[in-house]
Design a protein around this motif. Structure first.
Motif, PDB file in Angstrom:
ATOM      1  N   GLU A  62       0.823  -1.206   0.000  1.00 36.79           N
ATOM      2  CA  GLU A  62       0.000   0.000   0.000  1.00 36.79           C
ATOM      3  C   GLU A  62       0.859   1.259   0.000  1.00 36.79           C
ATOM      4  O   GLU A  62       0.630   2.182  -0.803  1.00 36.79           O
ATOM      5  CB  GLU A  62      -0.950   0.011   1.213  1.00 36.79           C
ATOM      6  CG  GLU A  62      -2.017  -1.069   1.197  1.00 36.79           C
ATOM      7  CD  GLU A  62      -1.500  -2.456   1.606  1.00 36.79           C
ATOM      8  OE1 GLU A  62      -2.154  -3.444   1.238  1.00 36.79           O
ATOM      9  OE2 GLU A  62      -0.463  -2.552   2.263  1.00 36.79           O
ATOM     10  N   ILE A  63       1.835   1.305   0.879  1.00 32.76           N
ATOM     11  CA  ILE A  63       2.726   2.468   0.958  1.00 32.76           C
ATOM     12  C   ILE A  63       3.529   2.612  -0.331  1.00 32.76           C
ATOM     13  O   ILE A  63       3.642   3.704  -0.897  1.00 32.76           O
ATOM     14  CB  ILE A  63       3.674   2.353   2.174  1.00 32.76           C
ATOM     15  CG1 ILE A  63       2.878   2.434   3.471  1.00 32.76           C
ATOM     16  CG2 ILE A  63       4.740   3.430   2.130  1.00 32.76           C
ATOM     17  CD1 ILE A  63       3.699   2.107   4.709  1.00 32.76           C
ATOM     18  N   PHE A  64       4.082   1.495  -0.813  1.00 36.89           N
ATOM     19  CA  PHE A  64       4.895   1.519  -2.028  1.00 36.89           C
ATOM     20  C   PHE A  64       4.075   1.963  -3.235  1.00 36.89           C
ATOM     21  O   PHE A  64       4.491   2.845  -3.990  1.00 36.89           O
ATOM     22  CB  PHE A  64       5.505   0.132  -2.263  1.00 36.89           C
ATOM     23  CG  PHE A  64       6.355   0.029  -3.491  1.00 36.89           C
ATOM     24  CD1 PHE A  64       7.524   0.762  -3.616  1.00 36.89           C
ATOM     25  CD2 PHE A  64       5.998  -0.811  -4.529  1.00 36.89           C
ATOM     26  CE1 PHE A  64       8.318   0.662  -4.746  1.00 36.89           C
ATOM     27  CE2 PHE A  64       6.778  -0.922  -5.662  1.00 36.89           C
ATOM     28  CZ  PHE A  64       7.945  -0.182  -5.776  1.00 36.89           C
ATOM     29  N   ASN A  65       2.895   1.390  -3.419  1.00 36.40           N
ATOM     30  CA  ASN A  65       2.063   1.729  -4.569  1.00 36.40           C
ATOM     31  C   ASN A  65       1.592   3.185  -4.522  1.00 36.40           C
ATOM     32  O   ASN A  65       1.563   3.871  -5.553  1.00 36.40           O
ATOM     33  CB  ASN A  65       0.862   0.787  -4.665  1.00 36.40           C
ATOM     34  CG  ASN A  65       1.274  -0.624  -5.030  1.00 36.40           C
ATOM     35  OD1 ASN A  65       2.317  -0.838  -5.650  1.00 36.40           O
ATOM     36  ND2 ASN A  65       0.485  -1.595  -4.632  1.00 36.40           N
ATOM     37  N   ILE A  76      14.426   1.405  -1.363  1.00 35.42           N
ATOM     38  CA  ILE A  76      14.094   0.176  -0.632  1.00 35.42           C
ATOM     39  C   ILE A  76      15.396  -0.530  -0.261  1.00 35.42           C
ATOM     40  O   ILE A  76      16.284  -0.690  -1.095  1.00 35.42           O
ATOM     41  CB  ILE A  76      13.210  -0.751  -1.479  1.00 35.42           C
ATOM     42  CG1 ILE A  76      11.901  -0.037  -1.812  1.00 35.42           C
ATOM     43  CG2 ILE A  76      12.941  -2.065  -0.736  1.00 35.42           C
ATOM     44  CD1 ILE A  76      10.990  -0.799  -2.732  1.00 35.42           C
ATOM     45  N   ASN A  77      15.474  -0.938   0.993  1.00 33.81           N
ATOM     46  CA  ASN A  77      16.660  -1.612   1.519  1.00 33.81           C
ATOM     47  C   ASN A  77      16.285  -2.997   2.034  1.00 33.81           C
ATOM     48  O   ASN A  77      15.363  -3.139   2.827  1.00 33.81           O
ATOM     49  CB  ASN A  77      17.260  -0.769   2.649  1.00 33.81           C
ATOM     50  CG  ASN A  77      18.443  -1.434   3.317  1.00 33.81           C
ATOM     51  OD1 ASN A  77      18.432  -1.608   4.513  1.00 33.81           O
ATOM     52  ND2 ASN A  77      19.451  -1.786   2.572  1.00 33.81           N
ATOM     53  N   SER A  78      17.002  -4.000   1.554  1.00 33.36           N
ATOM     54  CA  SER A  78      16.829  -5.373   2.013  1.00 33.36           C
ATOM     55  C   SER A  78      17.961  -5.681   2.993  1.00 33.36           C
ATOM     56  O   SER A  78      19.127  -5.468   2.669  1.00 33.36           O
ATOM     57  CB  SER A  78      16.901  -6.317   0.806  1.00 33.36           C
ATOM     58  OG  SER A  78      16.996  -7.644   1.231  1.00 33.36           O
ATOM     59  N   LEU A  98      11.063   8.677   0.015  1.00 34.43           N
ATOM     60  CA  LEU A  98      10.477   7.683   0.914  1.00 34.43           C
ATOM     61  C   LEU A  98      11.443   6.515   1.053  1.00 34.43           C
ATOM     62  O   LEU A  98      11.859   5.918   0.059  1.00 34.43           O
ATOM     63  CB  LEU A  98       9.139   7.186   0.354  1.00 34.43           C
ATOM     64  CG  LEU A  98       8.440   6.088   1.152  1.00 34.43           C
ATOM     65  CD1 LEU A  98       8.071   6.571   2.548  1.00 34.43           C
ATOM     66  CD2 LEU A  98       7.206   5.605   0.402  1.00 34.43           C
ATOM     67  N   PHE A  99      11.804   6.191   2.281  1.00 30.20           N
ATOM     68  CA  PHE A  99      12.716   5.086   2.572  1.00 30.20           C
ATOM     69  C   PHE A  99      11.916   3.935   3.170  1.00 30.20           C
ATOM     70  O   PHE A  99      11.245   4.105   4.186  1.00 30.20           O
ATOM     71  CB  PHE A  99      13.811   5.527   3.547  1.00 30.20           C
ATOM     72  CG  PHE A  99      14.794   6.485   2.952  1.00 30.20           C
ATOM     73  CD1 PHE A  99      15.994   6.038   2.423  1.00 30.20           C
ATOM     74  CD2 PHE A  99      14.506   7.846   2.896  1.00 30.20           C
ATOM     75  CE1 PHE A  99      16.893   6.924   1.864  1.00 30.20           C
ATOM     76  CE2 PHE A  99      15.402   8.737   2.334  1.00 30.20           C
ATOM     77  CZ  PHE A  99      16.598   8.276   1.812  1.00 30.20           C
ATOM     78  N   LEU A 100      12.000   2.778   2.525  1.00 26.43           N
ATOM     79  CA  LEU A 100      11.321   1.571   2.998  1.00 26.43           C
ATOM     80  C   LEU A 100      12.346   0.459   3.156  1.00 26.43           C
ATOM     81  O   LEU A 100      13.352   0.437   2.443  1.00 26.43           O
ATOM     82  CB  LEU A 100      10.240   1.142   2.009  1.00 26.43           C
ATOM     83  CG  LEU A 100       9.137   2.156   1.731  1.00 26.43           C
ATOM     84  CD1 LEU A 100       8.223   1.646   0.619  1.00 26.43           C
ATOM     85  CD2 LEU A 100       8.331   2.431   2.995  1.00 26.43           C
ATOM     86  N   SER A 101      12.073  -0.466   4.049  1.00 26.76           N
ATOM     87  CA  SER A 101      13.002  -1.570   4.246  1.00 26.76           C
ATOM     88  C   SER A 101      12.246  -2.838   4.620  1.00 26.76           C
ATOM     89  O   SER A 101      11.098  -2.791   5.044  1.00 26.76           O
ATOM     90  CB  SER A 101      14.015  -1.229   5.342  1.00 26.76           C
ATOM     91  OG  SER A 101      13.354  -1.076   6.579  1.00 26.76           O
TER      92      SER A 101
END
Length: 121
Positions: free
Chosen positions: A28-31, A42-44, A70-73
Motif C-alpha cells: 500500500e505504501i509503495f504503490n 528500498i533496503n533489504s 520515501l525510505f522503505l526496508s
C-alpha cells in the motif's frame, strides 16, 4: 571448558552486530508513493549482517537529509514474499525507484557518497 567459553564469546559477538530495524515496506505504501511519483529507496537487510548494519546507518542519515524521498526496508529472510515481488536476492540490496521505474540497484554498497549519489540521480 575452553570450547564452551569460545562458543559463548562467539554467540555474544554475533548479537553485537544485530541490526535494530523493522520492516516498513508494505504494498500500500509503495504503490501510493509510486502513484504520487515519489522517489522510493528500498533496503533489504538481515539482522546479523554487518554490511547491512553499515548500510542502515547510512540510509538512516539519508532519510534525515532527503525529506522528499520515501525510505522503505524489509528483512530478507522474514519477508521472502517482498523479496520475490521486487526480485531481490541478496540481503544488502538497495533499490531506487523514480517515476514508477527502477532506476538503480546496488548490492553490498557501504560507501556513503555512492549511496547518496544513487538517491540523488
Amino acid at each position: 571448558m575452553r570450547k564452551i567459553l569460545v562458543l559463548i564469546f562467539t554467540l555474544i559477538s554475533f548479537n553485537c552486530f544485530a541490526v535494530e530495524k523493522t520492516t516498513t515496506f508494505t504494498n500500500e505504501i509503495f504503490n501510493k508513493a509510486q502513484l504520487e511519483g515519489k522517489t522510493v529507496v528500498i533496503n533489504s537487510w538481515e539482522k546479523s549482517c554487518t554490511t547491512c548494519k553499515r548500510q542502515i546507518k547510512i540510509l538512516d542519515q539519508a532519510e534525515n537529509e532527503f525529506k522528499d524521498v520515501l525510505f522503505l526496508s524489509f528483512e530478507q529472510t522474514k519477508d521472502k514474499d517482498i523479496a520475490k515481488q521486487l526480485d531481490i536476492d541478496y540481503w544488502t540490496t538497495i533499490v531506487v525507484y523514480k517515476n514508477n521505474k527502477e532506476v538503480h540497484r546496488s548490492i553490498g554498497q557501504t560507501n556513503k557518497a555512492k549511496i547518496y549519489e544513487l538517491i540523488k540521480s
